[in-house]
Every structure is written in C-alpha cells, then in structure tokens.
Design a protein around this motif. Structure first.
Motif, PDB file in Angstrom:
ATOM      1  N   GLN A 163       0.795  -1.229   0.000  1.00 31.30           N
ATOM      2  CA  GLN A 163       0.000   0.000   0.000  1.00 31.30           C
ATOM      3  C   GLN A 163       0.829   1.282   0.000  1.00 31.30           C
ATOM      4  O   GLN A 163       0.374   2.324  -0.488  1.00 31.30           O
ATOM      5  CB  GLN A 163      -0.956   0.011   1.194  1.00 31.30           C
ATOM      6  CG  GLN A 163      -0.281   0.133   2.556  1.00 31.30           C
ATOM      7  CD  GLN A 163      -1.285  -0.020   3.691  1.00 31.30           C
ATOM      8  OE1 GLN A 163      -1.854  -1.079   3.903  1.00 31.30           O
ATOM      9  NE2 GLN A 163      -1.500   1.052   4.415  1.00 31.30           N
ATOM     10  N   VAL A 204      -3.664   5.566  -8.884  1.00 33.18           N
ATOM     11  CA  VAL A 204      -4.155   4.471  -8.036  1.00 33.18           C
ATOM     12  C   VAL A 204      -5.677   4.579  -7.999  1.00 33.18           C
ATOM     13  O   VAL A 204      -6.220   5.529  -7.424  1.00 33.18           O
ATOM     14  CB  VAL A 204      -3.577   4.570  -6.612  1.00 33.18           C
ATOM     15  CG1 VAL A 204      -4.163   3.477  -5.718  1.00 33.18           C
ATOM     16  CG2 VAL A 204      -2.049   4.449  -6.659  1.00 33.18           C
ATOM     17  N   ARG A 261      -8.065   3.073  -6.395  1.00 36.91           N
ATOM     18  CA  ARG A 261      -8.641   3.117  -5.054  1.00 36.91           C
ATOM     19  C   ARG A 261      -7.505   2.936  -4.056  1.00 36.91           C
ATOM     20  O   ARG A 261      -6.791   1.935  -4.086  1.00 36.91           O
ATOM     21  CB  ARG A 261      -9.696   2.020  -4.860  1.00 36.91           C
ATOM     22  CG  ARG A 261     -10.515   2.198  -3.566  1.00 36.91           C
ATOM     23  CD  ARG A 261     -11.574   1.105  -3.417  1.00 36.91           C
ATOM     24  NE  ARG A 261     -12.471   1.044  -4.551  1.00 36.91           N
ATOM     25  CZ  ARG A 261     -13.474   1.882  -4.764  1.00 36.91           C
ATOM     26  NH1 ARG A 261     -13.700   2.867  -3.899  1.00 36.91           N
ATOM     27  NH2 ARG A 261     -14.245   1.758  -5.828  1.00 36.91           N
ATOM     28  N   ARG A 262      -7.323   3.908  -3.170  1.00 38.28           N
ATOM     29  CA  ARG A 262      -6.230   3.841  -2.217  1.00 38.28           C
ATOM     30  C   ARG A 262      -6.399   2.673  -1.246  1.00 38.28           C
ATOM     31  O   ARG A 262      -7.517   2.219  -0.993  1.00 38.28           O
ATOM     32  CB  ARG A 262      -6.130   5.141  -1.423  1.00 38.28           C
ATOM     33  CG  ARG A 262      -5.778   6.369  -2.243  1.00 38.28           C
ATOM     34  CD  ARG A 262      -5.667   7.581  -1.335  1.00 38.28           C
ATOM     35  NE  ARG A 262      -6.885   7.785  -0.543  1.00 38.28           N
ATOM     36  CZ  ARG A 262      -7.006   8.619   0.485  1.00 38.28           C
ATOM     37  NH1 ARG A 262      -5.955   9.326   0.871  1.00 38.28           N
ATOM     38  NH2 ARG A 262      -8.153   8.754   1.117  1.00 38.28           N
ATOM     39  N   HIS A 316     -11.683   7.640   4.994  1.00 37.77           N
ATOM     40  CA  HIS A 316     -11.280   6.416   4.301  1.00 37.77           C
ATOM     41  C   HIS A 316     -12.475   5.584   3.849  1.00 37.77           C
ATOM     42  O   HIS A 316     -12.314   4.417   3.494  1.00 37.77           O
ATOM     43  CB  HIS A 316     -10.381   5.582   5.205  1.00 37.77           C
ATOM     44  CG  HIS A 316      -9.101   6.260   5.580  1.00 37.77           C
ATOM     45  ND1 HIS A 316      -8.146   6.594   4.645  1.00 37.77           N
ATOM     46  CD2 HIS A 316      -8.636   6.705   6.778  1.00 37.77           C
ATOM     47  CE1 HIS A 316      -7.133   7.185   5.255  1.00 37.77           C
ATOM     48  NE2 HIS A 316      -7.409   7.271   6.544  1.00 37.77           N
ATOM     49  N   ASP A 321     -11.923   4.004   0.498  1.00 37.39           N
ATOM     50  CA  ASP A 321     -10.662   3.293   0.296  1.00 37.39           C
ATOM     51  C   ASP A 321     -10.834   1.796   0.542  1.00 37.39           C
ATOM     52  O   ASP A 321     -11.772   1.364   1.218  1.00 37.39           O
ATOM     53  CB  ASP A 321      -9.591   3.820   1.261  1.00 37.39           C
ATOM     54  CG  ASP A 321      -9.264   5.283   1.043  1.00 37.39           C
ATOM     55  OD1 ASP A 321      -9.588   5.804  -0.046  1.00 37.39           O
ATOM     56  OD2 ASP A 321      -8.691   5.906   1.954  1.00 37.39           O
TER      57      ASP A 321
END
Length: 384
Positions: free
Chosen positions: A239, A265, A267-268, A288, A291
């Motif tokens: 990640q 990216v 989706r983080r 988040h 995410d």
C-alpha cells in the motif's frame, strides 16, 4: 530511443475476493497515454502478464485491448512470460497478433533478439521467459541446471553470445528474484513461490539495460538493472509503494537515463488499527470510506461480526485481522505445551481460551461459570 519498462500486470488476479479487471484496465489506459505523451519507441512487459496459467476469456480481452492500444501509439511492444503465465498459451496467442507486437516465450530463441532501430543504429532486445529448471534443462543437456540461479546464468550467457553475434546496444528482459531485492511483505502468495531462488546481480552483466519482472514494488539494483513493479496494488503489503514504470532512454553510447513515471491508483489502500469501537466511530478516519480498508482491531477478545459492522461504515473493507494489544508479550508456548503443563480441568480450559484468544484468558464472570460447570460435573459423577 525511449523505452517504457513495465511488468507484472497479473490480469485476472483478485484482491481479497474482489475483481480487479476494471481497475487494471483504467491504469493501463493511463499507461498508454504516458507512452503517447513521452514518444516512447518500445514498451517492455517483463512477465506475469496473466495471473493464472488458464486465464479467463475476459483476461484475454483486456490484454488484447491493451496491446492494440499500445501498438496504435506507434511503439513496438515486447512481452515475455513469467512464472504465473503459461508460456505455451501466451506463445500461441502471439501468432494472432499484428506486426510490431512480439511475445517471447521460447527458451531456445533467447540468443535471437528483436531488433529496433533509431537514429544511432540497432538496439537488440533479448527476451528471457521464466525458466523452470526441470522443464528447460532438456534444451541444454550439457549444462548443470539444478536451480533457477544456474538456469538464469546460462540464459544470460546465451544473451551475451547473442550480443557478440549482433553488435549494437542491447536490452535484456527477464523474470526472476535477483540478489539485493527488498521483497514485499503481506502478499497473498509468497513472492518467491515456484522455486525462484536468488540470482546474483553479476549474472546480468553485459546488456546496456536489464528490465526485470517478478517483484511488485519498484527496485533499482543498479543504474542498469531495475524492477518496475506491478501497475496495480494487489496486497495491503504494497500500500505504501508507488505504482508506475521506468522511462528508460538510450543514446548512441548506451544507457543515458531512467525516469520514474507514476501511475494513478484507482482506489487507495489503508490499514486502520485500534479497538473495533474506535475504528467504527472515530471521525478522523471517516475520510477512508471510499478506500480499500484492512482493519486490525486490538480488542482483547474477538468481536461479533466485525466484517459486517465495518462494511456498514467502510463499504470497501477487504480484510479484518484480530491482533489483541499486548499479545506479543504473552509467553511464547505452544498450545500443546500449555496443555501438558495443566494439572486441573480449570487450567486446561484456561490454556484453551488463551490459545484461541491470542493470550486473553477467562474474565471474572467466565471463570465463575467455569467453576459452576465443573462443580456440577463433579457432583453428577459422584451420583453414578
């Protein structure tokens, strides 16, 4: 000459049970745009094009779309097979592709380069497909090929023979685990699976540039030997690692520069750690919600339906882990050792609870219930 070095597309791989085809497709579209914007002459894909030896039809569709789009930029495309690919299937597919797209999967053709010209002359590209020693030693019975390191060394000897026979600047493409690599932790499948033992860096002497695949994070082993990593995150262990590729430039003398081109990216990825109630309510981590989330909750005992509760707040929660705070401080004894040392039934039950709760034994109320049950059993046995 400008060369874009990418690898490890792993088309068809899932992310904790979630399909990644759409996300990878979007990233490869961005990669094609970079090829066009930077006037790239050659695109290298250094192995693990597919994630499986038997890819689904949708995986072939994505590969075809990506290769055609890259070809339409005017770039030559050179692809080799990795340990996840079926060289036979990938090689058969290559016969259906158009001129300017080369899929190199034949170990007997390692010394025969693909030649691309620029204003300074020829550049020879030598593709080394993933070589399983037990399978390829039949081609070179005179060589001792007991492991991957010996096999790769023999392959690079063939590359150097090809360079001697075909003068000019040269690039080698391979898929292996090279010495000095910082491997990614937490991969769903061990990064060195399949018997990929370490290949010494000196094995790659000779070419002006060596484009390696297999490691999912970018690595610079020397100015001329590099990994590009995967274009998409496939585990939470990756990640914090950028996604992208190397833009390599050759001048009349050889390697001139290597620049990192970052990819978007889709989706983080984030890891959230703390008591479950805190993860579920803390407003500071509400950002988040969109995410991919790995939740590591530190409550002393396992909580009820943690994934269901987490997904109510984090729809893309992909992984839940229970890591009780202070569990590392618990005496390192196996369950069998604890049972062997237990004398009473109470101690045996306590050993079991510590085993399944990562060191957390019975609460006061649970201890009281255990005593009551054991006392009832003793009384029942006394009446028999």
């Amino acid at each position: 000459m400008r060369i874009l070095h990418t690898s490890d597309w792993h088309i068809g791989r899932t992310f904790h049970g979630h399909a990644t085809l759409d996300a990878l497709g979007a990233v490869l579209e961005a990669l094609v745009a970079q090829v066009r914007e930077n006037d790239v002459d050659v695109v290298i894909v250094a192995g693990d094009v597919f994630d499986s030896a038997t890819p689904a039809a949708s995986a072939y569709t994505l590969l075809d779309d990506a290769l055609v789009a890259l070809h339409e930029t005017g770039a030559t495309v050179i692809v080799t097979s990795g340990n996840h690919d079926s060289a036979a299937r990938l090689g058969f597919h290559s016969r259906l592709l158009r001129e300017g797209i080369h899929v190199l999967t034949d170990p007997t053709a390692i010394a025969s380069p693909v030649t691309v010209d620029d204003e300074h002359g020829h550049v020879r590209f030598f593709g080394v497909p993933y070589l399983e020693p037990a399978i390829v030693r039949q081609h070179w019975p005179e060589a001792s090929l007991k492991n991957q390191a010996q096999t790769m060394a023999h392959a690079m000897d063939l590359v150097r023979e090809g360079i001697a026979q075909n003068p000019g600047r040269s690039v080698a493409i391979a898929h292996c685990f090279a010495a000095g690599v910082d491997a990614t932790t937490g991969l769903e499948r061990e990064v060195r699976q399949g018997g990929l033992d370490v290949v010494p860096l000196a094995v790659f002497d000779g070419p002006d540039y060596v484009a390696l695949g297999h490691i999912h994070g970018r690595q610079r082993l020397s100015d001329r030997v590099r990994y590009s990593g995967a274009p998409l995150h496939y585990s939470f262990g990756e990640q914090h690692k950028e996604r992208g590729s190397w833009l390599v430039e050759l001048d009349a003398e050889g390697l001139a520069s290597a620049e990192w081109l970052a990819l978007p990216v889709p989706r983080r990825l984030v890891t959230l750690t703390g008591p479950l109630a805190e993860i579920l309510t803390d407003e500071k981590i509400a950002a988040h919600a969109d995410d991919w989330v790995c939740a590591v909750y530190t409550d002393p005992v396992p909580q009820h339906e943690p994934m269901r509760r987490l997904r109510e707040r984090f729809p893309f929660c992909a992984l839940v882990q229970h890591a009780p705070a202070g569990a590392d401080a618990v005496e390192e004894r196996s369950y069998a050792q604890r049972l062997h040392g237990a004398v009473t039934d109470t101690e045996r039950i306590e050993a079991f609870l510590e085993h399944v709760r990562a060191g957390a034994g019975a609460t006061d109320r649970e201890a009281e219930l255990i005593r009551e049950v054991l006392d009832d059993r003793v009384r029942a046995e006394a009446l028999v």
